[in-house]
Design a protein around this motif. Structure first.
Motif, PDB file in Angstrom:
ATOM      1  N   ASP A   1      40.308  79.845  96.214  1.00  0.00           N
ATOM      2  CA  ASP A   1      39.512  79.005  95.317  1.00  0.00           C
ATOM      3  C   ASP A   1      40.346  78.227  94.309  1.00  0.00           C
ATOM      4  O   ASP A   1      39.807  77.534  93.449  1.00  0.00           O
ATOM      5  CB  ASP A   1      38.454  79.854  94.588  1.00  0.00           C
ATOM      6  CG  ASP A   1      39.052  80.823  93.574  1.00  0.00           C
ATOM      7  OD1 ASP A   1      40.290  80.865  93.420  1.00  0.00           O
ATOM      8  OD2 ASP A   1      38.272  81.563  92.934  1.00  0.00           O
TER       9      ASP A   1
ATOM     10  N   PRO B   1      38.841  74.290  96.930  1.00  0.00           N
ATOM     11  CA  PRO B   1      37.975  73.355  96.206  1.00  0.00           C
ATOM     12  C   PRO B   1      38.748  72.493  95.217  1.00  0.00           C
ATOM     13  O   PRO B   1      39.824  72.864  94.752  1.00  0.00           O
ATOM     14  CB  PRO B   1      37.003  74.280  95.473  1.00  0.00           C
ATOM     15  CG  PRO B   1      37.780  75.537  95.249  1.00  0.00           C
ATOM     16  CD  PRO B   1      38.680  75.680  96.445  1.00  0.00           C
TER      17      PRO B   1
ATOM     18  N   ARG C   1      40.988  69.637 100.795  1.00  0.00           N
ATOM     19  CA  ARG C   1      40.345  69.842  99.496  1.00  0.00           C
ATOM     20  C   ARG C   1      38.912  69.322  99.550  1.00  0.00           C
ATOM     21  O   ARG C   1      38.688  68.145  99.811  1.00  0.00           O
ATOM     22  CB  ARG C   1      41.110  69.121  98.384  1.00  0.00           C
ATOM     23  CG  ARG C   1      42.578  69.541  98.255  1.00  0.00           C
ATOM     24  CD  ARG C   1      43.251  68.856  97.062  1.00  0.00           C
ATOM     25  NE  ARG C   1      44.689  69.034  97.098  1.00  0.00           N
ATOM     26  CZ  ARG C   1      45.335  70.088  96.610  1.00  0.00           C
ATOM     27  NH1 ARG C   1      44.644  71.062  96.032  1.00  0.00           N
ATOM     28  NH2 ARG C   1      46.654  70.180  96.696  1.00  0.00           N
TER      29      ARG C   1
ATOM     30  N   LYS D   1      35.105  68.782  97.725  1.00  0.00           N
ATOM     31  CA  LYS D   1      34.544  68.532  96.407  1.00  0.00           C
ATOM     32  C   LYS D   1      33.699  69.719  95.959  1.00  0.00           C
ATOM     33  O   LYS D   1      32.857  70.221  96.700  1.00  0.00           O
ATOM     34  CB  LYS D   1      33.688  67.269  96.418  1.00  0.00           C
ATOM     35  CG  LYS D   1      33.111  66.889  95.040  1.00  0.00           C
ATOM     36  CD  LYS D   1      32.391  65.565  95.087  1.00  0.00           C
ATOM     37  CE  LYS D   1      31.750  65.239  93.735  1.00  0.00           C
ATOM     38  NZ  LYS D   1      32.734  65.225  92.639  1.00  0.00           N
ATOM     39  N   SER D   2      33.934  70.170  94.736  1.00  0.00           N
ATOM     40  CA  SER D   2      33.227  71.322  94.188  1.00  0.00           C
ATOM     41  C   SER D   2      32.972  71.097  92.713  1.00  0.00           C
ATOM     42  O   SER D   2      33.636  70.272  92.073  1.00  0.00           O
ATOM     43  CB  SER D   2      34.060  72.594  94.391  1.00  0.00           C
ATOM     44  OG  SER D   2      33.526  73.683  93.677  1.00  0.00           O
TER      45      SER D   2
ATOM     46  N   LEU E   1      30.363  77.764  96.979  1.00  0.00           N
ATOM     47  CA  LEU E   1      31.665  77.418  97.553  1.00  0.00           C
ATOM     48  C   LEU E   1      31.610  77.314  99.074  1.00  0.00           C
ATOM     49  O   LEU E   1      32.078  76.321  99.662  1.00  0.00           O
ATOM     50  CB  LEU E   1      32.719  78.451  97.145  1.00  0.00           C
ATOM     51  CG  LEU E   1      33.327  78.323  95.753  1.00  0.00           C
ATOM     52  CD1 LEU E   1      34.242  79.510  95.466  1.00  0.00           C
ATOM     53  CD2 LEU E   1      34.082  77.013  95.600  1.00  0.00           C
TER      54      LEU E   1
ATOM     55  N   ARG F   1      29.493  74.260 100.329  1.00  0.00           N
ATOM     56  CA  ARG F   1      30.164  72.972 100.119  1.00  0.00           C
ATOM     57  C   ARG F   1      31.389  72.821 101.025  1.00  0.00           C
ATOM     58  O   ARG F   1      31.662  71.730 101.541  1.00  0.00           O
ATOM     59  CB  ARG F   1      30.565  72.845  98.646  1.00  0.00           C
ATOM     60  CG  ARG F   1      29.382  72.577  97.734  1.00  0.00           C
ATOM     61  CD  ARG F   1      29.738  72.661  96.270  1.00  0.00           C
ATOM     62  NE  ARG F   1      28.681  72.110  95.433  1.00  0.00           N
ATOM     63  CZ  ARG F   1      28.463  72.458  94.168  1.00  0.00           C
ATOM     64  NH1 ARG F   1      29.248  73.365  93.589  1.00  0.00           N
ATOM     65  NH2 ARG F   1      27.479  71.904  93.471  1.00  0.00           N
ATOM     66  N   ALA F   2      32.118  73.911 101.210  1.00  0.00           N
ATOM     67  CA  ALA F   2      33.301  73.849 102.064  1.00  0.00           C
ATOM     68  C   ALA F   2      32.917  73.553 103.507  1.00  0.00           C
ATOM     69  O   ALA F   2      33.518  72.687 104.162  1.00  0.00           O
ATOM     70  CB  ALA F   2      34.082  75.163 101.972  1.00  0.00           C
TER      71      ALA F   2
END
Length: 404
Positions: free
Chosen positions: A8, A41, A61, A63-64, A82, A85-86
């Protein structure tokens, strides 16, 4: 092999030990001939996915929202998202042959969903590098009520993350023993923290000596670098700084971030400490240069812990041959490892007089500092090399009998 690392927090933006360790692992795997990709992230980028490269490592990478140094509710929400989004950002890149093995790092406990999806597509094993028994340590510290709804929430994601691991690596023998008592159904082993063994080379002409910057030229510097939070019980080290005011050339320098930064600065003001300096986090490059200038490496663990952590910051101290001085929770095998190898002086948190006496010895005897520091580096080479860690993890991926 094509290996994926998930964490993370990563370089170059991060100043945290975990990010440094994982990059060193990535480089070592790359040097061993593997193709390495990192998923991490980034809350500053605008695009859903950016791909870049550092030291031969490919970094995806996504976006977070922020997950560090924010209030606890926002952090819990953003970390929960997380994996979602990943996966949304990288799923178009994932094929059955994309990866041969997955290595993911905890904290965070919220990577289980992403690892599950990746394993399902790639049909590959996963290794969990478990460095933090969360939420257990927050319960030990009295920050979370056992049996509460929030504990049950975190426990669900903790166990889901564990279930995705073909094998789990704990940082010490005592931690392994505790984990097996709490979670007997998982395959686990000792995977010690690791570090690159090369001390810093001072080739940065733009670097300004921390001794010159803070007017510490003739001081014996007791240095703490890393997370400054409840798990560390920073008041423990501040009490030591207060006692050491008797010694004109002793100075305590703390660098880092966390939820006890306000506390240490408040105590320094209340106690009128003239032998204490605090700096916010610095880049990894600057941090390494600072380590090469200080005299003693400090650390502290809360007495309330039931887990037996080996703080990654100690490896940075050992790389620069610094004697180690600190406190642990009762029963932590780190105390025996350091003391028996003459690499430093470790006591149980609360043994303030013993900690103070050791600090005075290190202050008064430069040869003791040098000899103890050399033993610390020797211990690093014997038990905490990044090469050993990489070989242990890769063994899982090479052994078909261990693949689910």
């Amino acid at each position: 092999m094509k290996l994926l690392l998930i964490i993370d927090d990563y370089l170059p933006h991060s100043t945290r030990v975990g990010a440094k360790m994982f990059h060193e692992l990535a480089i070592e795997l790359h040097l061993q001939g593997h193709q390495v990709t990192v998923i991490t992230p980034d809350f500053q980028q605008k695009d859903i996915l950016n791909i870049d490269h550092i030291d031969g490592i490919t970094i995806w990478r996504f976006k977070s929202a922020p997950i560090k140094d924010i209030n606890k509710i926002s952090r819990a929400i953003n970390e929960t998202l997380l994996s979602i989004r990943a996966w949304k950002a990288v799923r178009h890149l994932i094929k059955p042959d994309t990866f041969d093995g997955i290595i993911y790092y905890s904290p965070s406990i919220f990577w289980g969903g992403l690892v599950h999806r990746l394993k399902k597509v790639c049909h590959c094993p996963a290794y969990l590098v478990l460095r933090d028994l969360f939420p257990q340590w927050t319960i030990d510290a009295g920050m979370m009520k056992p049996g509460s709804l929030i504990e049950k929430y975190f426990r669900y994601f903790e166990h889901y993350s564990y279930r995705q691991a073909t094998r789990i690596g704990l940082m010490s023998d005592k931690n392994l023993q505790l984990f097996r008592e709490l979670h007997p159904d998982y395959h686990c082993e000792v995977l010690r923290n690791w570090a690159d063994l090369q001390p810093v080379k001072k080739d940065d002409l733009n670097y300004i000596s921390i001794r010159e910057k803070l007017n510490l030229t003739n001081k014996i510097i007791y240095f703490y670098g890393g997370n400054i939070g409840h798990a560390q019980d920073m008041a423990n080290l501040m009490r030591l700084a207060k006692k050491m005011q008797l010694f004109e050339h002793a100075h305590f320098l703390f660098i880092g971030q966390g939820d006890e930064v306000e506390l240490i600065n408040k105590l320094a003001e209340e106690w009128n400490l003239t032998n204490f300096s605090y700096l916010n986090s610095v880049s990894q490059k600057v941090f390494k240069n600072i380590l090469s200038e200080v005299d003693v490496g400090l650390f502290s663990l809360s007495a309330q812990h039931t887990a037996h952590n080996f703080p990654g910051k100690l490896l940075g101290y050992m790389v620069e041959s610094l004697p180690i001085l600190g406190s642990v929770n009762k029963g932590n095998d780190l105390q025996d490892i350091i003391n028996q190898h003459n690499a430093g002086f470790i006591y149980v948190n609360g043994e303030d007089d013993l900690l103070y006496e050791a600090a005075v010895k290190l202050y008064s005897d430069s040869e003791l500092r040098n000899v103890t520091g050399r033993y610390a580096y020797q211990l690093l080479c014997e038990q905490f090399s990044v090469t050993s860690a990489a070989q242990l993890i890769v063994k899982l991926f090479e052994d078909n009998d261990d693949i689910d």
